[in-house]
Design a protein around this motif. Structure first.
Motif, PDB file in Angstrom:
ATOM      1  N   UNK A  77       0.842  -1.205   0.000  1.00  0.00           N
ATOM      2  CA  UNK A  77       0.000   0.000   0.000  1.00  0.00           C
ATOM      3  C   UNK A  77       0.877   1.255   0.000  1.00  0.00           C
ATOM      4  N   UNK A  78       1.940   1.241   0.791  1.00  0.00           N
ATOM      5  CA  UNK A  78       2.815   2.413   0.867  1.00  0.00           C
ATOM      6  C   UNK A  78       3.462   2.734  -0.469  1.00  0.00           C
ATOM      7  N   UNK A  79       3.953   1.694  -1.154  1.00  0.00           N
ATOM      8  CA  UNK A  79       4.618   1.910  -2.452  1.00  0.00           C
ATOM      9  C   UNK A  79       3.621   2.355  -3.514  1.00  0.00           C
ATOM     10  N   UNK A  80       2.457   1.709  -3.525  1.00  0.00           N
ATOM     11  CA  UNK A  80       1.452   2.010  -4.546  1.00  0.00           C
ATOM     12  C   UNK A  80       0.829   3.398  -4.304  1.00  0.00           C
ATOM     13  N   UNK A  81       0.336   3.613  -3.080  1.00  0.00           N
ATOM     14  CA  UNK A  81      -0.301   4.897  -2.789  1.00  0.00           C
ATOM     15  C   UNK A  81       0.735   6.023  -2.826  1.00  0.00           C
TER      16      UNK A  81
END
Ligand SMILES: NC(=O)c1ccc[n+]([C@@H]2O[C@H](COP(=O)([O-])OP(=O)(O)OC[C@H]3O[C@@H](n4cnc5c(N)ncnc54)[C@H](O)[C@@H]3O)[C@@H](O)[C@H]2O)c1
Ligand SMILES: [Zn+2]
Length: 363
Positions: free
Chosen positions: A105-109
């Motif tokens: 989630x951190x990388x994508x968002x």
């Protein structure tokens, strides 16, 4: 509460580490919310920790965007739909979005926030151990593409990283161990004393002693913050040290099909062992040091051989994958090797045939 400052001039920010931090989310996030906050999370994280965040947000209205859990969400398709959702919610460049989840989630968002409306603000609220000690800090964001892992992305620093170790109560033990591999990595890079501390306390931290775990998180994050502050964009070679175990690890992940069959931290665990064993083979590291590292990973239940991951005798395949990895420069492949525990260094010119022979002989 422990506060670690990441010193990057106008892009400086704090990492707040506090058991129960989610309960005070409103106070921590008010400066970044303007009454509402777009939250990106995955279905697992939201089921396990969503209520706690909503309670803590109090009067701040949450606009939720959920993505499916797992590495496959770091894709062009998911990025596109995420950005469309953000725009449909009327996101403005002056707003912040919150990435509430693990490294996926951190990388994508994070990447979405780097490009939507030419870049909006980002707050990281990491919920996995790996994200709390590693991926939420430092500003690297990325998705995976056909050519390999993390090959499309951007540097985009968050404005705040809010770490609540209490979140880890609902994380699967396998993911907890995988995140622990990154903690060990910091110790191995340049903190031999920390490695000794982990040998003494690591197992208790993994078994649920949260004060110990919080201490391990804070030490790791401080180590990463110092390296990122010294070399934000990986130009001087300092930040590249964080790739200890990762050139091998990324090839392992790619060979496993970028699936949850082999977790990032598990690939890193084997990758670190390979980096130490390769250092021994090149005569730069004492065998005892490599054995100590192997013994520690083994005692924590982390994988330490290629065959455990079903990748024995696959040297040629792994090397081919490494050669297409982004760290290739001017036809040579750089590796992070070790002179011992707490003493990693970059070896710029490693011949791939040596690596292949080494991998084929590794058991
Ligand atoms: N940007 C960086 O600097 C950086 C650094 C290291 C790793 N990474 C990336 O991070 C990713 C791996 O991150 P990860 O290991 O956190 O994987 P992840 O995000 O897939 O999380 C692991 C699993 O745990 C679940 N989960 C997370 N927190 C939870 C909680 N508190 N309770 C219950 N379930 C929870 C998730 O839904 C997921 O199923 C990889 O894609 C890797 O490339 C990025
Ligand atoms: Zn990593």
């Amino acid at each position: 509460m422990t506060t670690v400052h990441v010193s990057l001039g106008p892009r400086s920010y704090d990492i707040l580490i506090q058991e129960g931090a989610l309960e005070n989310a409103a106070a921590h996030l008010a400066p970044y919310s303007r009454g509402r906050l777009i939250i990106v999370s995955d279905e697992n994280v939201w089921a396990a920790q969503g209520e706690a965040l909503l309670r803590g947000l109090g009067p701040i209205q949450a606009e939720l965007i959920l993505v499916p859990p797992g590495e496959s969400s770091k894709s062009w398709e998911r990025l596109e739909s995420l950005v469309d959702c953000m725009l449909a919610l009327g996101l403005e460049r002056s707003e912040h979005i919150a990435a509430f989840g693990g490294g996926v989630v951190g990388d994508l968002a994070g990447f979405a926030s780097a490009i939507v409306s030419r870049g909006c603000g980002l707050v990281q609220i990491p919920t996995s151990l790996l994200a709390q000690v590693d991926s939420s800090v430092g500003g690297k964001t990325a998705i995976n593409v056909a050519a390999g892992k993390n090959l499309v992305g951007a540097f985009h620093q968050p404005s705040l990283v809010l770490v609540d170790p209490a979140c880890l109560a609902t994380l699967e033990p396998r993911h907890l161990r995988a995140g622990y591999a990154e903690i060990v990595k910091y110790a191995l890079i340049r903190d031999a004393r920390f490695f000794g501390w982990l040998e003494e306390h690591g197992l208790s931290a993994l078994a649920g002693d949260r004060p110990l775990l919080q201490q391990a998180i804070a030490t790791s994050v401080a180590g990463k913050a110092a390296i990122v502050a010294a070399d934000e964009r990986e130009t001087s070679g300092e930040r590249a040290l964080l790739n200890l175990g990762h050139t091998f690890g990324h090839a392992i992940e790619a060979a496993s099909g970028l699936s949850d069959r082999c977790l990032h931290g598990e690939a890193v665990s084997v990758g670190i062992i390979l980096a130490f064993d390769f250092s021994v083979r090149r005569g730069v590291c004492a065998r005892d040091e490599a054995e100590r590292v192997r013994a520690h990973f083994a005692s924590c239940g982390l994988p330490y051989t290629l065959s455990e991951l079903g990748l024995g005798s696959r040297g040629a395949d792994l090397v081919r994958r490494m050669a297409s990895d982004k760290k290739k420069r001017d036809g040579t492949l750089a590796f992070i090797l070790a002179r011992g525990i707490g003493s990693a260094f970059m070896e710029r010119e490693v011949r791939l045939e040596d690596v292949e022979a080494f991998l084929d002989g590794h058991v």
